[in-house]
Enzyme design. Structure first.
Site, mmCIF file in Angstrom:
data_model
loop_
_atom_site.group_PDB
_atom_site.id
_atom_site.type_symbol
_atom_site.label_atom_id
_atom_site.label_comp_id
_atom_site.label_asym_id
_atom_site.label_seq_id
_atom_site.Cartn_x
_atom_site.Cartn_y
_atom_site.Cartn_z
ATOM 1 N N ARG A 81 0.830 -1.197 0.000
ATOM 2 C CA ARG A 81 0.000 0.000 0.000
ATOM 3 C C ARG A 81 0.874 1.260 0.000
ATOM 4 N NH1 ARG A 81 -5.637 -0.405 0.796
ATOM 5 N NH2 ARG A 81 -5.580 1.858 0.744
ATOM 6 N N LYS B 262 5.680 4.046 4.700
ATOM 7 C CA LYS B 262 6.351 2.998 3.933
ATOM 8 C C LYS B 262 7.445 3.586 3.026
ATOM 9 C CE LYS B 262 2.385 -0.234 3.926
ATOM 10 N NZ LYS B 262 2.932 -1.503 4.441
ATOM 11 N N THR C 25 4.545 -8.376 5.712
ATOM 12 C CA THR C 25 4.549 -9.766 5.262
ATOM 13 C C THR C 25 5.064 -9.829 3.827
ATOM 14 O OG1 THR C 25 2.215 -9.506 4.682
ATOM 15 C CG2 THR C 25 2.717 -10.646 6.759
HETATM 16 C C1 LIG Z 1 1.365 -9.271 1.159
HETATM 17 C C2 LIG Z 1 0.517 -8.233 0.583
HETATM 18 C C3 LIG Z 1 0.459 -6.969 1.178
HETATM 19 C C4 LIG Z 1 1.273 -6.598 2.398
HETATM 20 O O1 LIG Z 1 2.524 -6.092 1.999
HETATM 21 P P1 LIG Z 1 3.476 -5.301 3.012
HETATM 22 O O2 LIG Z 1 4.728 -5.121 2.235
HETATM 23 O O3 LIG Z 1 3.670 -6.215 4.185
HETATM 24 O O4 LIG Z 1 2.798 -4.052 3.352
HETATM 25 C C5 LIG Z 1 -0.341 -6.006 0.592
HETATM 26 N N1 LIG Z 1 -1.060 -6.263 -0.516
HETATM 27 C C6 LIG Z 1 -1.016 -7.463 -1.115
HETATM 28 C C7 LIG Z 1 -1.811 -7.671 -2.358
HETATM 29 C C8 LIG Z 1 -0.237 -8.483 -0.599
HETATM 30 O O5 LIG Z 1 -0.209 -9.676 -1.204
#
Ligand SMILES: *Cc1c(COP(=O)(O)O)cnc(C)c1O
Length: 808
Positions: free
Chosen positions: A544, A549, A651
């Site tokens: 996002r 971030k 994640t």
């Molecule tokens: C894993 C995932 C996220 C989370 O990403 P982060 O880098 O941890 O913020 C967000 N959107 C999608 C579609 C994902 O698969």
């Protein structure tokens, strides 16, 4: 599941016939997809029934994972993998001249979530089923999931996500298992047989209708359930007509206002709006969920006193926190249980995960609004708080300051995080650092009061989706190298470490990454008209769009690199392609500005002949689970560059390492645990530490202007933003276009330390360039990252929850 090719062909043809009265020749690709989906559902239905029977006959303890979001993505291929019939099905379809991947393209992502939080919930369902844990999901069947993002003239445009338009093949509507959820009205207290009795009248009844989705365990005959609730008007012979006074138009309007409850997912990530409709959504799915759990429990014929021995309810962040007063309401008002007993059971039933320390994301509700919408629930929260403050008074006699600070009801608001801590037996953070910050900073007083409640459960990802499904060639190489035990026991991936220096293995690893990159390059050429070099470093930031971030820090490095290449056309760098994927919340001005900037910079650089293809910038629109599956297996570099302390876990970071990317990271969230897993030599770290950031917020001492004044590179970049030099044919940018960004950096003291970390980040990026030039070293790093990623499988996370939180 054992099925041969001929059986599948026969069954598939029958399904096409029964559903559409068509044969393979006539059927459209859409019908073929729905026929195959229907067939898979048929294949798993016996096990679905059997699993449910097994659970109720053995009266095993059940886990209910309550979440406002489930970001499921597509299910066709992952279901085939789980059933163990993907290859044979692919062969069967091939015989009919059908390409399985084309059928997958027909499926719409179930985008019922914003990002990490919703994806975590989806991954946990997969792990619970694959570990044979009796775990159910409970959420909302939004008619519109997260908006579809289009980039028009460099800017984000939001389009409604009509994912249900053609029907959702995986769901089953269970009208007979619907419940009434009550909003508004008046509450009276009367006495009956010497007991207090609560009378709730003049309320608005809403029908909650469940839609069940099977969650298929990996090759283990287990099929669990995700139950999603849809809001409908109660039948017309009930309140419908009287409420609408027999007026047809009003009646229809009423129907729409009811359905609004499950109409749309709020597109906010880490930012609460305090909207009435949002509160309605929260109570709606929680009340329906708890009611259905209680009804099912009572069918087992067990005493309500033992409820918590058979039921665990987990709340994913505070959005489902009303499960606490709702369970109290049912136990006290409907089951006539004394308050103390009901409270004991409630606490033992509920557990809570906190997902963020951002203060703007801490949910709170205005008393007045809350009272009106949920009068009985409000009374219960008041009583919970009265008793809690009493306990605080006994412990901290006279310290009104502290009691005030910890009160659930405060300054005219209900604080949902406090309610969740008080009403549960377990509160967990989602990475070690995050849990420490919760314990020592954000909820310090609560941790002092209830030391036993706080614990850590580092997030995880499902290796079945992110490796087995998303990167089948890599999965195959791993199985050919160390055997396929890693699929059931992901920690076994560590065996790969022995091969990290093996030249033959490195070569194979490189080839797989290369062929993935070629495939993505073709996709980019086709969809964006941009030619990229598959031999360049694929550097990816996909998540996002949020200031914390720091996509902006990434862009600043790109702009600086561009300036250097223009200054010195012979600059010796490995060509690099910077990929971005990111949706911005539609009301988040700065996030949208940053998207515009990425596109403006990309447009400028991609079309500047002087760059000689040394740098390319690609913004992939509509980042979502299925796009992540395409993109992540191609990454060489994983960008995890949040302002330290702000990213609770992340994640995405885990998905990238599992696919062999090297991480460039701040010491934030689970990046710290990734560093511990791979060793400092296999990750590139930079920037402020969390305690430094927290210290600056607390005590001051940072001046962004000072940094800016001393750094010529930053002056150039900011000047570029001010000049509007980014103007070009596709993305029109005027002189004052990016004032929002420059003002926040220079005149608002750069809240997220972009300027402060700039120099360290540029140096870290040069280090990446240097490391990549030594290919054998780079392949070794890549292999070590894959080998060490097993501990981040959500199977490990779920085992910990099961043992230490849920008691299953
Ligand atoms: C894993 C995932 C996220 C989370 O990403 P982060 O880098 O941890 O913020 C967000 N959107 C999608 C579609 C994902 O698969």
């Amino acid at each position: 599941m054992h099925l041969d090719k001929d059986t599948i062909i026969k069954d598939f043809k029958r399904k096409l016939m029964v559903m559409y009265a068509e044969d393979v020749k006539e059927a459209s690709i859409m019908h073929k997809y729905y026929a195959l989906g229907g067939l898979i559902k048929e294949y798993c239905s016996k096990n679905w029934l059997r699993t449910n029977k097994l659970y109720s006959e053995n009266k095993v303890k059940q886990v209910y994972y309550f979440s406002m979001e489930f970001l499921m993505g597509k299910l066709l291929i992952s279901n085939l993998i789980s059933l163990g019939i993907k290859e044979v099905c692919e062969d069967a379809l091939k015989e009919l001249d059908i390409d399985l991947r084309e059928l997958e393209d027909v499926e719409k992502d179930a985008g019922l979530g914003n990002g990490g939080l919703g994806r975590l919930a989806a991954g946990f369902l997969d792990s619970m089923a694959s570990l044979k844990i009796p775990g159910n999901g409970n959420g909302i069947r939004y008619k519109y999931g997260l908006f579809e993002q289009k980039i028009v003239d460099g800017r984000q445009v939001e389009v409604p996500d009509r994912w249900l338009k053609e029907g959702y093949v995986w769901e089953t509507r269970k009208h007979d298992k619907a419940f009434i959820v009550r909003f508004g009205g008046d509450v009276r207290v009367t006495q009956e047989d010497g007991r207090f009795k609560i009378i709730h009248e003049n309320y608005e009844p809403i029908l909650a209708v469940p839609y069940d989705v099977p969650i298929i365990g990996y090759n283990n005959d287990t099929v669990n359930t995700l139950r999603l609730w849809s809001a409908e008007a109660v039948d017309k012979d009930f309140d419908f007509v009287s409420f609408s006074n027999g007026n047809y138009v009003k009646a229809v309007e009423y129907k729409y206002s009811v359905e609004a409850i499950s109409q749309v997912l709020y597109p906010d990530d880490s930012n609460e709006k305090g909207k009435l409709l949002r509160l309605k959504q929260e109570y709606f799915f929680v009340s329906a969920g708890v009611q259905s759990i209680v009804r099912k429990y009572k069918k087992l014929g067990l005493s309500m006193e033992k409820f918590n021995e058979y039921i665990a309810i987990h709340i994913n962040d505070t959005h489902p926190a009303l499960a606490i007063p709702e369970l109290m309401r049912i136990l006290v008002d409907e089951e006539n249980m004394p308050w103390e007993k009901a409270w004991d059971i409630t606490i033992k039933t509920i557990s809570f995960t906190n997902h963020t320390i951002l203060s703007e994301a801490m949910e709170k509700w205005k008393l007045e609004m809350f009272k009106k919408l949920l009068p009985r629930i409000y009374m219960i929260i008041e009583e919970i708080n009265r008793r809690f403050c009493g306990e605080l008074f006994d412990r901290y006699e006279g310290d009104w300051n502290k009691i005030n600070k910890m009160s659930i009801i405060q300054d005219g608001y209900i604080r949902m995080a406090y309610l969740s801590i008080v009403g549960s037996h377990s509160v967990n953070g989602v990475a070690e650092l995050h849990t420490e910050i919760l314990k020592n900073v954000v909820f310090k007083e609560f941790n002092d009061f209830y030391t036993h409640k706080f614990n850590n459960k580092t997030n995880g990802i499902t290796h079945r989706r992110w490796l087995l499904k998303a990167n089948p060639h890599l999965a195959k190489l791993i199985s050919n190298t160390i055997g396929n035990n890693w699929i059931r026991e992901p920690n076994k991936l560590i065996k790969l470490k022995r091969y990290s220096k093996d030249r033959v293995f490195q070569e194979k690893l490189l080839n797989i990454k290369q062929s993935n990159k070629i495939e993505l390059s073709n996709f980019v050429k086709q969809n964006y008209g941009i030619s990229i070099d598959p031999n360049s470093i694929f550097d990816v930031q996909a998540k996002r769009l949020h200031e914390y971030k720091r996509q902006l820090l990434n862009v600043f490095n790109i702009m600086n690199l561009y300036n250097r290449v223009i200054e010195n056309p012979n600059l010796d760098i490995v060509p690099r392609t910077f990929f971005f994927g990111a949706k911005a919340s539609p009301g988040y001005y700065m996030a949208k500005e940053i998207i515009k900037l990425i596109n403006a910079v990309g447009n400028r650089i991609n079309n500047d002949k002087r760059v000689k293809d040394k740098i390319k910038v690609v913004f992939l629109e509509n980042y979502r689970v299925s796009l992540a599956e395409k993109l992540i297996p191609c990454a060489n570099v994983s960008e995890q560059i949040s302002t330290a302390s702000k990213e609770a876990s992340g994640t995405g970071n885990m998905k990238f390492m599992m696919n062999g990317a090297v991480t460039i990271a701040t010491l934030d969230g689970a990046n710290i645990e990734i560093k511990e897993a791979v060793g400092e030599e296999n990750i590139v770290l930079f920037g402020l530490r969390a305690e430094e950031v927290i210290n600056y917020y607390k005590n001051g001492g940072y001046s962004s202007i000072d940094i800016y004044e001393k750094d010529k590179r930053l002056k150039n970049i900011i000047q570029t933003l001010k000049d509007g030099f980014l103007d070009s044919s596709n993305v029109s940018v005027s002189t004052n276009e990016f004032d929002g960004i420059t003002n926040k950096l220079l005149h608002n003291n750069d809240e997220f330390f972009v300027l402060k970390d700039f120099d360290a980040y540029v140096r870290a990026q040069s280090k990446i360039d240097m490391l990549y030039k030594n290919q054998s070293k780079w392949q070794e790093m890549s292999a070590v990252n894959i080998a060490c990623s097993g501990r981040f499988s959500s199977d490990n996370t779920i085992k910990e929850y099961a043992k230490n939180v849920w008691g299953v």
